[in-house]
Design a protein around this motif. Structure first.
Motif, PDB file in Angstrom:
ATOM      1  N   ARG A  48     -23.407 -74.096 -58.517  1.00 19.59           N
ATOM      2  CA  ARG A  48     -22.907 -72.784 -59.395  1.00 19.59           C
ATOM      3  C   ARG A  48     -23.065 -71.361 -58.395  1.00 19.59           C
ATOM      4  NH1 ARG A  48     -21.244 -73.754 -64.373  1.00 19.59           N
ATOM      5  NH2 ARG A  48     -21.432 -76.010 -65.236  1.00 19.59           N
ATOM      6  N   GLN A  49     -24.589 -71.535 -57.973  1.00 19.38           N
ATOM      7  CA  GLN A  49     -24.850 -70.393 -57.052  1.00 19.38           C
ATOM      8  C   GLN A  49     -24.033 -70.133 -56.199  1.00 19.38           C
ATOM      9  OE1 GLN A  49     -28.643 -70.106 -55.091  1.00 19.38           O
ATOM     10  NE2 GLN A  49     -28.705 -67.906 -55.372  1.00 19.38           N
ATOM     11  N   ALA A  50     -23.576 -71.270 -55.380  1.00 22.12           N
ATOM     12  CA  ALA A  50     -22.726 -71.090 -54.030  1.00 22.12           C
ATOM     13  C   ALA A  50     -21.347 -70.718 -54.419  1.00 22.12           C
ATOM     14  CB  ALA A  50     -22.669 -72.743 -53.477  1.00 22.12           C
ATOM     15  N   ASN A  51     -20.607 -71.210 -55.704  1.00 20.65           N
ATOM     16  CA  ASN A  51     -19.578 -70.803 -56.106  1.00 20.65           C
ATOM     17  C   ASN A  51     -19.642 -69.408 -56.688  1.00 20.65           C
ATOM     18  OD1 ASN A  51     -18.549 -73.151 -55.533  1.00 20.65           O
ATOM     19  ND2 ASN A  51     -18.784 -74.001 -57.517  1.00 20.65           N
ATOM     20  N   GLY A  52     -20.451 -68.626 -56.501  1.00 24.75           N
ATOM     21  CA  GLY A  52     -20.562 -67.204 -56.772  1.00 24.75           C
ATOM     22  C   GLY A  52     -20.804 -66.740 -57.982  1.00 24.75           C
ATOM     23  N   GLN A  53     -21.337 -67.743 -58.886  1.00 23.25           N
ATOM     24  CA  GLN A  53     -21.743 -67.430 -60.281  1.00 23.25           C
ATOM     25  C   GLN A  53     -22.966 -66.486 -60.581  1.00 23.25           C
ATOM     26  OE1 GLN A  53     -22.002 -70.777 -62.986  1.00 23.25           O
ATOM     27  NE2 GLN A  53     -19.762 -71.004 -62.907  1.00 23.25           N
ATOM     28  N   THR A  54     -23.449 -65.807 -61.275  1.00 28.31           N
ATOM     29  CA  THR A  54     -24.548 -65.144 -61.607  1.00 28.31           C
ATOM     30  C   THR A  54     -25.741 -65.953 -62.046  1.00 28.31           C
ATOM     31  OG1 THR A  54     -23.875 -64.310 -63.643  1.00 28.31           O
ATOM     32  CG2 THR A  54     -23.207 -62.758 -61.709  1.00 28.31           C
ATOM     33  N   PRO A  55     -26.759 -65.547 -62.001  1.00 31.20           N
ATOM     34  CA  PRO A  55     -27.953 -66.451 -62.621  1.00 31.20           C
ATOM     35  C   PRO A  55     -27.781 -66.458 -64.135  1.00 31.20           C
ATOM     36  CG  PRO A  55     -28.793 -64.874 -60.911  1.00 31.20           C
ATOM     37  CD  PRO A  55     -27.222 -64.572 -61.193  1.00 31.20           C
ATOM     38  N   THR A  56     -27.224 -65.180 -64.762  1.00 33.00           N
ATOM     39  CA  THR A  56     -26.926 -65.175 -66.092  1.00 33.00           C
ATOM     40  C   THR A  56     -26.005 -66.285 -66.741  1.00 33.00           C
ATOM     41  OG1 THR A  56     -27.487 -63.011 -66.125  1.00 33.00           O
ATOM     42  CG2 THR A  56     -26.335 -63.999 -68.247  1.00 33.00           C
ATOM     43  N   GLN A  57     -24.999 -66.601 -65.904  1.00 31.84           N
ATOM     44  CA  GLN A  57     -23.847 -67.507 -66.055  1.00 31.84           C
ATOM     45  C   GLN A  57     -24.314 -68.509 -65.947  1.00 31.84           C
ATOM     46  OE1 GLN A  57     -20.915 -65.902 -63.339  1.00 31.84           O
ATOM     47  NE2 GLN A  57     -19.919 -64.756 -64.855  1.00 31.84           N
ATOM     48  N   ILE A  58     -24.963 -68.999 -64.814  1.00 30.97           N
ATOM     49  CA  ILE A  58     -25.558 -70.434 -64.485  1.00 30.97           C
ATOM     50  C   ILE A  58     -26.538 -70.653 -65.674  1.00 30.97           C
ATOM     51  CG2 ILE A  58     -27.167 -71.634 -63.057  1.00 30.97           C
ATOM     52  CD1 ILE A  58     -26.244 -69.773 -60.778  1.00 30.97           C
ATOM     53  N   ALA A  59     -27.455 -69.706 -66.004  1.00 34.52           N
ATOM     54  CA  ALA A  59     -28.373 -70.221 -67.099  1.00 34.52           C
ATOM     55  C   ALA A  59     -27.565 -70.532 -68.395  1.00 34.52           C
ATOM     56  CB  ALA A  59     -29.263 -68.980 -67.351  1.00 34.52           C
ATOM     57  N   LYS A  60     -26.742 -69.745 -68.732  1.00 34.59           N
ATOM     58  CA  LYS A  60     -25.779 -70.175 -70.110  1.00 34.59           C
ATOM     59  C   LYS A  60     -25.181 -71.389 -70.023  1.00 34.59           C
ATOM     60  CE  LYS A  60     -25.039 -65.645 -71.998  1.00 34.59           C
ATOM     61  NZ  LYS A  60     -23.955 -64.485 -72.212  1.00 34.59           N
ATOM     62  N   ALA A  61     -24.617 -71.666 -68.846  1.00 36.66           N
ATOM     63  CA  ALA A  61     -23.877 -72.917 -68.395  1.00 36.66           C
ATOM     64  C   ALA A  61     -24.867 -74.169 -68.578  1.00 36.66           C
ATOM     65  CB  ALA A  61     -23.049 -72.954 -67.170  1.00 36.66           C
ATOM     66  N   GLY A  63     -27.889 -74.311 -70.111  1.00 30.49           N
ATOM     67  CA  GLY A  63     -28.671 -74.299 -71.290  1.00 30.49           C
ATOM     68  C   GLY A  63     -30.315 -74.197 -70.835  1.00 30.49           C
ATOM     69  N   VAL A  64     -30.565 -73.253 -69.929  1.00 31.71           N
ATOM     70  CA  VAL A  64     -31.910 -72.854 -69.618  1.00 31.71           C
ATOM     71  C   VAL A  64     -32.012 -71.336 -69.552  1.00 31.71           C
ATOM     72  CG1 VAL A  64     -32.356 -75.037 -68.082  1.00 31.71           C
ATOM     73  CG2 VAL A  64     -31.598 -72.984 -66.953  1.00 31.71           C
ATOM     74  N   SER A  65     -33.181 -70.873 -69.449  1.00 30.25           N
ATOM     75  CA  SER A  65     -33.302 -69.371 -69.537  1.00 30.25           C
ATOM     76  C   SER A  65     -32.919 -68.878 -68.085  1.00 30.25           C
ATOM     77  CB  SER A  65     -34.639 -68.990 -69.884  1.00 30.25           C
ATOM     78  OG  SER A  65     -35.835 -69.273 -68.998  1.00 30.25           O
ATOM     79  N   ARG A  66     -32.678 -67.497 -68.008  1.00 29.58           N
ATOM     80  CA  ARG A  66     -32.373 -66.965 -66.899  1.00 29.58           C
ATOM     81  C   ARG A  66     -33.649 -66.864 -65.712  1.00 29.58           C
ATOM     82  NH1 ARG A  66     -30.463 -61.137 -67.949  1.00 29.58           N
ATOM     83  NH2 ARG A  66     -32.842 -61.042 -67.815  1.00 29.58           N
ATOM     84  N   TYR A  72     -36.589 -71.068 -59.864  1.00 24.71           N
ATOM     85  CA  TYR A  72     -36.297 -72.416 -59.082  1.00 24.71           C
ATOM     86  C   TYR A  72     -35.479 -71.877 -57.942  1.00 24.71           C
ATOM     87  CZ  TYR A  72     -38.196 -75.733 -62.056  1.00 24.71           C
ATOM     88  OH  TYR A  72     -39.312 -76.392 -62.759  1.00 24.71           O
ATOM     89  N   ILE A  73     -34.452 -71.000 -58.135  1.00 27.14           N
ATOM     90  CA  ILE A  73     -33.630 -70.575 -56.939  1.00 27.14           C
ATOM     91  C   ILE A  73     -34.557 -69.807 -55.967  1.00 27.14           C
ATOM     92  CG2 ILE A  73     -31.484 -69.183 -56.163  1.00 27.14           C
ATOM     93  CD1 ILE A  73     -30.969 -71.715 -57.783  1.00 27.14           C
TER      94      ILE A  73
END
Length: 78
Positions: A48-61, A63-66, A72-73
């Motif tokens: 998801r990060q490689a696709n350009g999503q923000t950490p907030t978007q990744i976390a919501k998708a 189900g973990v905290s930002r 981890y990243i």
């Protein structure tokens, strides 16, 4: 005299605690909080990060905290 008994009792408690932890480890048990980022979730976060999503978007998708995403990243890239 009371100090000596208290110290002895403390030592016995410590020995019993260590023996209990060792017995639990022998049975395959681990202590501590379980991790939320297993290898599959981490791979999904990286994709998801490689696709350009923000950490907030990744976390919501996922189900973990930002903060977990940042931990981890950033840990992987450092």
């Amino acid at each position: 005299m009371m100090d000596a008994f208290a110290e002895l009792e403390r030592h016995l408690i410590h020995q019993r605690t260590m023996a209990g932890l060792q017995a639990a480890r022998a049975k395959g048990r681990r202590g501590g909080r379980p991790t939320v980022m297993d290898p599959d979730t981490l791979a999904a976060a990286r994709a998801r990060q490689a696709n350009g999503q923000t950490p907030t978007q990744i976390a919501k998708a996922l189900g973990v905290s930002r903060a977990t995403i940042y931990r981890y990243i950033n840990h992987e890239s450092a």
